[in-house]
Structures are given as C-alpha cells and as structure tokens.
Design an enzyme around this catalytic site. Structure first.
Site, short mmCIF file in Angstrom:
data_model
loop_
_atom_site.label_atom_id
_atom_site.label_comp_id
_atom_site.label_asym_id
_atom_site.label_seq_id
_atom_site.Cartn_x
_atom_site.Cartn_y
_atom_site.Cartn_z
N HIS A 118 -2.01 0.90 11.55
CA HIS A 118 -0.70 0.27 11.64
C HIS A 118 0.35 1.37 11.55
O HIS A 118 0.23 2.30 10.76
CB HIS A 118 -0.51 -0.73 10.48
CG HIS A 118 0.91 -1.06 10.19
ND1 HIS A 118 1.60 -0.54 9.10
CD2 HIS A 118 1.80 -1.85 10.84
CE1 HIS A 118 2.82 -1.01 9.10
NE2 HIS A 118 2.99 -1.80 10.14
N HIS A 181 -4.64 -11.03 -4.43
CA HIS A 181 -5.64 -12.07 -4.68
C HIS A 181 -7.06 -11.58 -4.44
O HIS A 181 -8.01 -12.19 -4.90
CB HIS A 181 -5.35 -13.32 -3.85
CG HIS A 181 -5.46 -13.13 -2.36
ND1 HIS A 181 -4.40 -12.71 -1.58
CD2 HIS A 181 -6.50 -13.29 -1.51
CE1 HIS A 181 -4.78 -12.63 -0.32
NE2 HIS A 181 -6.05 -12.99 -0.25
N GLY A 263 14.07 -15.22 13.95
CA GLY A 263 13.89 -15.82 15.27
C GLY A 263 13.28 -14.90 16.29
O GLY A 263 13.60 -14.98 17.48
N GLY A 264 12.39 -14.01 15.85
CA GLY A 264 11.74 -13.09 16.78
C GLY A 264 10.70 -13.78 17.64
O GLY A 264 10.41 -14.97 17.50
#
Length: 280
Positions: A118, A181, A263-264
């Site tokens: 990434h 988690h 709002g992508g």
C-alpha cells in the site's frame, strides 16, 4: 470547486506524474512475465453536497499474471465537509471548506511470495495546509530480505530531510496499521506521516522522495519473488491473510472513511479490497 492555487496545482501535477511512472513500471513487470495486460483508466466526477462540482479523479486498475489486482488512483477534490465529520479533520472544525489531492495505491499479488503493498500520498488544505502519506509492505509469507530492503529504502529517503523522520514515521506506521480485534499488525510496516505543515517546498520535496523511494524498492522486490514456486498451502495462507487486510481497510482505515464521507467514487475507494480472500 474553487480554482487551484500554485501549491495545489503543483502537488496535483506531481501525483499524476508519479501515477504514470508507477503504472509504466508495473506494466513493464507484466511484460517480463509474458502478459500483455495494461491498466484500465476510468475518470470520475464528484458533486459536492452543496450541489456544486467537487472535482474528481481517475481510477486505474490492472489484473495480470503478476499483479492479481492493482489499483492506482489519483484524485483532486474540494468543497465542504458535512456535519460532525469536519471536527475530525485537521483545521476543518473552524471552517468546513477543504481541498484534497492525492495518490493511493494497493497491489494484491498472484504469487504468495510477492508481498502486497500500500502507498498513499496526499495534500490537504483546510484552515491549515499539510502533507501526509507513506507506504507499508504486506507479505503473506514474510522474507527478512524484502522487509529490510523496504525499510532501508524508506529510511534513506527520510534521512535526507530529518534523521528523526524515520523512527517517528516507522513507529506511526506500526501503531496505525494494527488490527486491534486480531491483536496483530497488518504487515511488516513501513512509514506513515500526517499533518506535515510548514515549509511547502520542503514538504513537497519529501513527499516526492517518498514516492520515488517506493518506485525504487517495490518493483525490485516484485522481480525478486515473482517467479518463485508456491504451493496450495501458500495460496491458502495468502487468502487468509487477505481476509485480515480487508478487515482493517473496512473497519479502521481513515482513507476509506474520508472517501466515503466526502462522496468519492465507491469503486476507487474500495479498490483496496483483494479479489479473493478467505475467512476460516
């Protein structure tokens, strides 16, 4: 969206240039593997909640022999943060107007011996102006040589600017890319930085060198591992690890939340999800 000023325009131009360099290198790797695949580029436009044009971007996705799925997205958006979300963004509580430009990349690899990766770099403007970004390596089957190479290359980029950057940003990555988690880290780390304010030229130069460092080291690691033989057990390990990667991106990743809240493009936001994953 308001017209871009010189700093905004220069940063957007760099991110688009970096996208072109990375995509060309990834296509070259596919050619070396005997594949004629290429990136599929899809432009998208954003409408701000105010109803005004809010910028947009280009989603680039490729599937091939080496890269089972890789996405390289660039976007330049602006407008107004809605409601309570503005309070969570550096400098936006005072005024919800914003500008953001950036590049985001996630690669999921066919061979389990090739690490997933990434990389993200961004420039945001609210009442403040800052850079953020970094890169982290995510191997299903970690190799010390690859981990050391990745970290050493990023450290060299950091040390050219401030010898305190790497230890600070490396720890930040370890803290950020953690799955509470599961009580495990997402991968073997890298660097992560945010809210880098002050000297625009110096901070842009550093962010550019982070991109160049990624372009230097990750293709080298891919070429080192992409022809290694693997077993069905290795594939199973890769797919189980991908499940954890998906959990992090959907539950904890701030970039995913930012894209959804502003709002992508949904396909661009969720391009980080692997094509195949398993949960035992």
């Amino acid at each position: 969206m308001q017209p871009l000023d010189d700093e905004q325009s220069a940063t957007r131009t760099w991110f688009e240039h970096l996208r072109d360099l990375i995509c060309a290198e990834f296509v070259a790797i596919e050619r070396e593997a005997g594949s004629d695949t290429d990136f599929d580029y899809i432009a998208w436009d954003r409408t701000d909640p105010s109803g005004e044009p809010g910028g947009g971007g280009v989603r680039g996705v490729m599937t091939g022999k080496v890269f089972e799925k890789v996405g390289v997205n660039v976007s330049t958006v602006g407008g107004t943060f809605e409601g309570e979300f503005a309070k969570s963004i550096h400098g936006a509580a005072e005024d919800p107007q914003f500008f953001a430009t950036g590049i985001s990349l996630v690669a999921h690899m066919a061979n389990p011996h090739v690490p997933a990766v990434h990389m993200n770099c961004r420039f945001l403007v609210t009442t403040k102006r800052w850079f953020g970004g970094g890169a982290d390596l995510n191997p299903p089957l970690p190799q010390a040589e690859d981990t050391d190479d990745f970290h050493a290359t990023l450290k060299a980029a950091c040390d050219r600017y401030d010898e305190g950057y790497y230890p600070r940003f490396e720890k930040w990555a370890d803290d950020y890319f953690y799955i509470p988690h599961r009580q495990v880290h997402r991968g073997v780390g890298g660097i992560f930085y945010d809210h880098l304010e002050g000297d625009f030229a110096a901070n842009l130069a550093f962010t550019q060198d982070v991109g160049r460092a990624f372009l230097d080291v990750y293709p080298r690691i891919v070429r080192r591992r992409m022809a290694e033989p693997f077993t069905d057990a290795d594939i199973a390990q890769r797919n189980a690890w991908r499940g954890r990667y998906a959990e992090f991106n959907l539950v904890y990743d701030r970039g995913t939340l930012f894209g959804l809240k502003t709002g992508g493009n949904i396909d661009a936001i969720l391009m980080s999800l692997p094509p195949v994953a398993t949960w035992a």
